[in-house]
Design a protein around this motif. Structure first.
Motif: not given
Length: 600
Positions: A520-545
């Motif tokens: 995936f291409q890099t961000s146009m808004a944040r032109r720097f390296n970063f990393q977010d580590r997180f505990e998952v609290t919610s997970l969803e999948v939505w169908g677009a059809g």
């Protein structure tokens, strides 16, 4: 001005004559006769009169379009239309909104000018920026490293600091006092507006007027608070149909929904600037981030301003075949914008998604396929609910940021699977929301990833950001279940970074801006390296059809429910029900929907 003659012998027309001629051309070429009749009728009914001049006022427009007061966007919107109403002589803005100026506004806001002028979204985007922008050296200095006390006292040409006025002007308003350019960012465009030149060229007047005194983007900025209010309005009108009343969505500006609306607006605003460090948005940021991360952000303005093209004095239900008719009451019951509820998805988040995914694929067409809260955080449950959907899906994951120095237990185990953290967090705040748009059906990735070049990886909170797929590295999406051949630490879902993380309990998002070699291409808004580590609290999948996909999915779920019931009733003949059940669980036939990250 009207007395001079051009080199070809053609008299130079006045600005009023050019404006009238262009408005007439737009009216004839960009509207149907019925739309033009409605526009004139609406204007006639709304306009105030002063000294034989009919014009529209701010409160009149706000009331007609049903802009909620609590959003505070009416003055901002009126500043925009007052500027665009001066088209093509933008240096004369703000304009008194007579009928001709209103025609200009409706033509440009609804992008109907494309029927006459061969110009695209970039030209309209620049015009919209200028309609929102102010030039104030004091504000500019606050956002610049070169800001000094002397610059803080600087004022505009008028001798007064710029303000955003919402009153009907008699002359040049301070909100548009864009004088000589100050320090600005490299890449800002100071050329004549191509949309203006195209309009004048369509009338063979391209050389009639010099544009040296027209407002430029140099030194101009959109005040952060103004843009925040406009974003809230754009989120509200994103699903709007041309004949649909905005008052139908008034429940979105009360209570917790209003707070949700403000949160979404803050995340979008954060893509443009840090409000604690800069007072406004420069054109370079505006023109770079919008096409990359939110190309459809202004689409809702089309339906909003098309309300001027539907006069209430025209009722097509009155007579058909000479007989009075009554409209079908069921036809007035709109289908809900969001048919299901989720712990992550909301109407405001759906509107935010429509800024970079076409709303025609989202509103009234998204269905909840999988929810970790309801179906359990297991890959078996995920597979059962999602794999049979034959249309695009939207994966949403929300989590709480992990703190390395406070990690214990499962957190420590997860962090131990990752290399030492060498990048800072991507933003402030504890809650993060990421997602992905995947057009291909989900499948197991035994040897290769799935997905296509239209796959999108995005962040929605606390910063709006979109990472588009690479055309070279195609490691877009992986789905690997734990098995005898696959260790638990190499099972899970990943996007752009195989092998996946070990479970649905934790997540890690890495933005390596310097390498630029990922899927995936890099961000146009944040032109720097970063990393977010997180505990998952919610997970969803939505169908677009559409309905066909939903019907197929419902049939598949019904079949699987019958099969599960049949397996539950199996009697293995041991006489020990608990032992039989344990054997079936070992075989993976039952018990796969346990919650709490059963993959870990």
């Amino acid at each position: 001005m009207g007395q001079a003659h051009s080199a070809g012998g053609r008299p130079f027309p006045s600005r009023e004559e050019v404006t009238k001629e262009l408005a007439t051309k737009f009216a004839e070429k960009c509207f149907t006769p019925l739309e033009l009749f409605s526009l004139k009728d609406v204007f006639k009914n709304l306009a105030d009169q002063e000294q034989h001049v009919h014009y529209l006022k701010e409160d009149t427009i706000a009331r007609f379009l049903e802009i909620p007061d609590i959003v505070g966007a009416s003055p901002v919107l009126f500043q925009m239309v007052s500027y665009i109403g001066a088209f093509p002589f933008l240096q004369d803005a703000p304009a008194v909104l007579g009928l001709e100026q209103t025609v200009m506004v409706i033509t440009i806001m609804t992008e109907r000018y494309n029927r006459v002028l061969a110009k695209g979204a970039a030209d309209r985007r620049k015009l919209l920026f200028k309609s929102l922008a102010v030039y104030d050296r004091k504000l500019s200095a606050q956002g610049s490293e070169k800001g000094t006390a002397e610059a803080g006292k600087t004022k505009t040409q008028t001798g007064k600091t710029d303000t955003n006025t919402g009153t009907q002007p008699a002359g040049r308003a301070l909100g548009f006092a864009i004088d000589k350019a100050g320090d600005d960012e490299e890449g800002d465009d100071d050329e004549d507006d191509e949309l203006v030149l195209a309009a004048l060229n369509s009338l063979d007047y391209v050389n009639v007027v010099k544009h040296r005194d027209a407002p430029t983007t140099h030194g101009a900025m959109v005040p952060a608070d103004n843009f925040r209010k406009l974003i809230m309005l754009l989120l509200l009108v994103a699903p709007l149909d041309p004949q649909e009343s905005l008052s139908l969505y008034m429940d979105r500006v009360t209570g917790t929904e209003l707070e949700s609306l403000r949160t979404a607006a803050e995340s979008i605003l954060a893509a443009f600037l840090n409000v604690e460090q800069s007072p406004g948005i420069k054109f370079h940021h505006f023109n770079t981030i919008i096409p990359a991360s939110m190309p459809f952000i202004f689409n809702g303005l089309t339906a909003l301003f098309e309300h001027f093209l539907f006069s209430k004095n025209l009722d097509f239900h009155k007579r058909i075949g000479g007989k009075p008719t009554q409209p079908d009451p069921l036809s007035k019951i709109p289908q809900p914008l969001l048919q299901d509820t989720g712990s992550i998805m909301s109407l405001n988040l759906l509107s935010q998604l429509s800024f970079f995914i076409p709303g025609t694929s989202l509103f009234r067409r998204t269905r909840l396929l999988y929810s970790g809260d309801d179906d359990g955080f297991s890959m078996g449950s995920f597979e059962t609910k999602v794999f049979n959907w034959r249309a695009p899906t939207i994966l949403l994951v929300r989590g709480t940021r992990l703190q390395d120095h406070r990690s214990t237990g499962a957190e420590s185990s997860f962090l131990a699977t990752l290399p030492p953290k060498r990048f800072p967090n991507g933003s402030s705040g504890d809650r993060v929301t990421f997602g992905a748009y995947i057009s291909q059906p989900w499948k197991h990735t035994h040897r290769e990833c799935f997905g296509s070049e239209d796959t999108l990886l995005f962040q929605l909170e606390p910063v709006h950001d979109v990472f588009r797929a690479s055309a070279v590295n195609k490691d877009y999406v992986t789905f690997v279940k734990p098995s005898a051949a696959v260790a638990a630490g190499h099972a899970g879902i990943s996007l752009g970074c195989p092998p996946p993380q070990p479970s649905f309990e934790f997540g890690c998002f890495t933005h390596d801006y310097t390498s630029r070699g990922g899927a995936f291409q890099t961000s146009m808004a944040r032109r720097f390296n970063f990393q977010d580590r997180f505990e998952v609290t919610s997970l969803e999948v939505w169908g677009a059809g559409g309905d066909a996909e939903a019907k197929h999915q419902a049939e598949q779920w019904a079949w699987e429910a019958r099969e599960a019931e049949a397996r539950r009733r199996i009697n293995l003949g041991t006489g020990d029900i608990e032992a039989d059940r344990a054997l079936l669980e070992m075989a993976g036939l039952i018990g796969q929907n346990r919650s709490g990250g059963s993959m870990g």
